[in-house]
Design a protein around this motif. Structure first.
Motif, PDB file in Angstrom:
ATOM      1  N   ALA A  42      48.093  41.385 -13.805  1.00 32.09           N
ATOM      2  CA  ALA A  42      47.355  41.041 -12.592  1.00 32.09           C
ATOM      3  C   ALA A  42      47.764  41.894 -11.391  1.00 32.09           C
ATOM      4  O   ALA A  42      46.920  42.303 -10.609  1.00 32.09           O
ATOM      5  CB  ALA A  42      47.530  39.560 -12.271  1.00 32.09           C
ATOM      6  N   CYS A  43      49.086  42.170 -11.255  1.00 33.86           N
ATOM      7  CA  CYS A  43      49.526  42.853 -10.033  1.00 33.86           C
ATOM      8  C   CYS A  43      50.425  44.064 -10.275  1.00 33.86           C
ATOM      9  O   CYS A  43      50.719  44.799  -9.348  1.00 33.86           O
ATOM     10  CB  CYS A  43      50.243  41.871  -9.108  1.00 33.86           C
ATOM     11  SG  CYS A  43      51.914  41.419  -9.654  1.00 33.86           S
ATOM     12  N   GLY A  44      50.911  44.235 -11.497  1.00 37.91           N
ATOM     13  CA  GLY A  44      51.753  45.387 -11.787  1.00 37.91           C
ATOM     14  C   GLY A  44      53.246  45.146 -11.631  1.00 37.91           C
ATOM     15  O   GLY A  44      54.041  46.060 -11.808  1.00 37.91           O
ATOM     16  N   PHE A  45      53.638  43.900 -11.309  1.00 39.31           N
ATOM     17  CA  PHE A  45      55.067  43.584 -11.213  1.00 39.31           C
ATOM     18  C   PHE A  45      55.718  43.841 -12.569  1.00 39.31           C
ATOM     19  O   PHE A  45      55.157  43.503 -13.613  1.00 39.31           O
ATOM     20  CB  PHE A  45      55.268  42.119 -10.816  1.00 39.31           C
ATOM     21  CG  PHE A  45      56.691  41.645 -10.958  1.00 39.31           C
ATOM     22  CD1 PHE A  45      57.640  41.967 -10.006  1.00 39.31           C
ATOM     23  CD2 PHE A  45      57.082  40.888 -12.049  1.00 39.31           C
ATOM     24  CE1 PHE A  45      58.964  41.536 -10.130  1.00 39.31           C
ATOM     25  CE2 PHE A  45      58.391  40.442 -12.190  1.00 39.31           C
ATOM     26  CZ  PHE A  45      59.329  40.774 -11.223  1.00 39.31           C
ATOM     27  N   ILE A  46      56.903  44.429 -12.557  1.00 43.80           N
ATOM     28  CA  ILE A  46      57.616  44.723 -13.802  1.00 43.80           C
ATOM     29  C   ILE A  46      58.801  43.778 -13.934  1.00 43.80           C
ATOM     30  O   ILE A  46      59.662  43.731 -13.052  1.00 43.80           O
ATOM     31  CB  ILE A  46      58.070  46.189 -13.840  1.00 43.80           C
ATOM     32  CG1 ILE A  46      56.845  47.107 -13.846  1.00 43.80           C
ATOM     33  CG2 ILE A  46      58.956  46.436 -15.064  1.00 43.80           C
ATOM     34  CD1 ILE A  46      57.165  48.565 -13.633  1.00 43.80           C
ATOM     35  N   TYR A  47      58.809  43.014 -15.025  1.00 48.32           N
ATOM     36  CA  TYR A  47      59.966  42.168 -15.334  1.00 48.32           C
ATOM     37  C   TYR A  47      60.964  42.996 -16.115  1.00 48.32           C
ATOM     38  O   TYR A  47      60.665  43.490 -17.198  1.00 48.32           O
ATOM     39  CB  TYR A  47      59.581  40.924 -16.145  1.00 48.32           C
ATOM     40  CG  TYR A  47      60.809  40.127 -16.538  1.00 48.32           C
ATOM     41  CD1 TYR A  47      61.430  39.307 -15.608  1.00 48.32           C
ATOM     42  CD2 TYR A  47      61.378  40.240 -17.801  1.00 48.32           C
ATOM     43  CE1 TYR A  47      62.601  38.613 -15.934  1.00 48.32           C
ATOM     44  CE2 TYR A  47      62.533  39.552 -18.137  1.00 48.32           C
ATOM     45  CZ  TYR A  47      63.134  38.741 -17.197  1.00 48.32           C
ATOM     46  OH  TYR A  47      64.287  38.054 -17.520  1.00 48.32           O
ATOM     47  N   ASP A  48      62.159  43.141 -15.552  1.00 49.64           N
ATOM     48  CA  ASP A  48      63.244  43.874 -16.193  1.00 49.64           C
ATOM     49  C   ASP A  48      64.302  42.856 -16.613  1.00 49.64           C
ATOM     50  O   ASP A  48      64.893  42.199 -15.756  1.00 49.64           O
ATOM     51  CB  ASP A  48      63.831  44.881 -15.204  1.00 49.64           C
ATOM     52  CG  ASP A  48      64.927  45.746 -15.821  1.00 49.64           C
ATOM     53  OD1 ASP A  48      65.446  45.392 -16.904  1.00 49.64           O
ATOM     54  OD2 ASP A  48      65.269  46.773 -15.212  1.00 49.64           O
ATOM     55  N   PRO A  49      64.541  42.695 -17.924  1.00 48.81           N
ATOM     56  CA  PRO A  49      65.518  41.705 -18.387  1.00 48.81           C
ATOM     57  C   PRO A  49      66.910  41.898 -17.776  1.00 48.81           C
ATOM     58  O   PRO A  49      67.622  40.916 -17.577  1.00 48.81           O
ATOM     59  CB  PRO A  49      65.567  41.908 -19.895  1.00 48.81           C
ATOM     60  CG  PRO A  49      64.280  42.564 -20.234  1.00 48.81           C
ATOM     61  CD  PRO A  49      63.890  43.375 -19.030  1.00 48.81           C
ATOM     62  N   GLU A  50      67.285  43.129 -17.467  1.00 46.76           N
ATOM     63  CA  GLU A  50      68.598  43.374 -16.873  1.00 46.76           C
ATOM     64  C   GLU A  50      68.711  42.735 -15.488  1.00 46.76           C
ATOM     65  O   GLU A  50      69.784  42.338 -15.062  1.00 46.76           O
ATOM     66  CB  GLU A  50      68.886  44.865 -16.789  1.00 46.76           C
ATOM     67  CG  GLU A  50      69.125  45.506 -18.149  1.00 46.76           C
ATOM     68  CD  GLU A  50      69.493  46.978 -18.024  1.00 46.76           C
ATOM     69  OE1 GLU A  50      69.808  47.439 -16.906  1.00 46.76           O
ATOM     70  OE2 GLU A  50      69.451  47.662 -19.059  1.00 46.76           O
ATOM     71  N   GLU A  51      67.587  42.665 -14.772  1.00 40.63           N
ATOM     72  CA  GLU A  51      67.572  42.094 -13.426  1.00 40.63           C
ATOM     73  C   GLU A  51      67.227  40.611 -13.434  1.00 40.63           C
ATOM     74  O   GLU A  51      67.648  39.870 -12.553  1.00 40.63           O
ATOM     75  CB  GLU A  51      66.569  42.842 -12.551  1.00 40.63           C
ATOM     76  CG  GLU A  51      66.946  44.288 -12.313  1.00 40.63           C
ATOM     77  CD  GLU A  51      65.908  45.029 -11.496  1.00 40.63           C
ATOM     78  OE1 GLU A  51      65.033  44.378 -10.883  1.00 40.63           O
ATOM     79  OE2 GLU A  51      65.961  46.265 -11.467  1.00 40.63           O
TER      80      GLU A  51
END
Length: 53
Positions: free
Chosen positions: A7-16
């Motif tokens: 929907a918006c391009g947010f990236i979920y990074d498991p490290e963060e």
């Protein structure tokens, strides 16, 4: 592996993780509870797709 919100391009990074959303750093996407939503646009977890590196 990172996941991107379609929907918006947010990236979920498991490290963060998403500490503000109650997801500690180091949490794999698969282990995030289903009620979690995108911290940017509010889209549901189902709106995320695996991201190619």
């Amino acid at each position: 592996m990172k996941y991107i919100c379609q929907a918006c391009g947010f990236i979920y990074d498991p490290e963060e993780g998403d500490p503000d959303g109650g997801i500690p750093p180091g949490t794999p996407f698969e282990d995030i509870p289903d009620p979690w939503f995108c911290p940017v646009c509010g889209a549901r977890k189902a709106s995320f797709e695996p991201m190619e590196d």
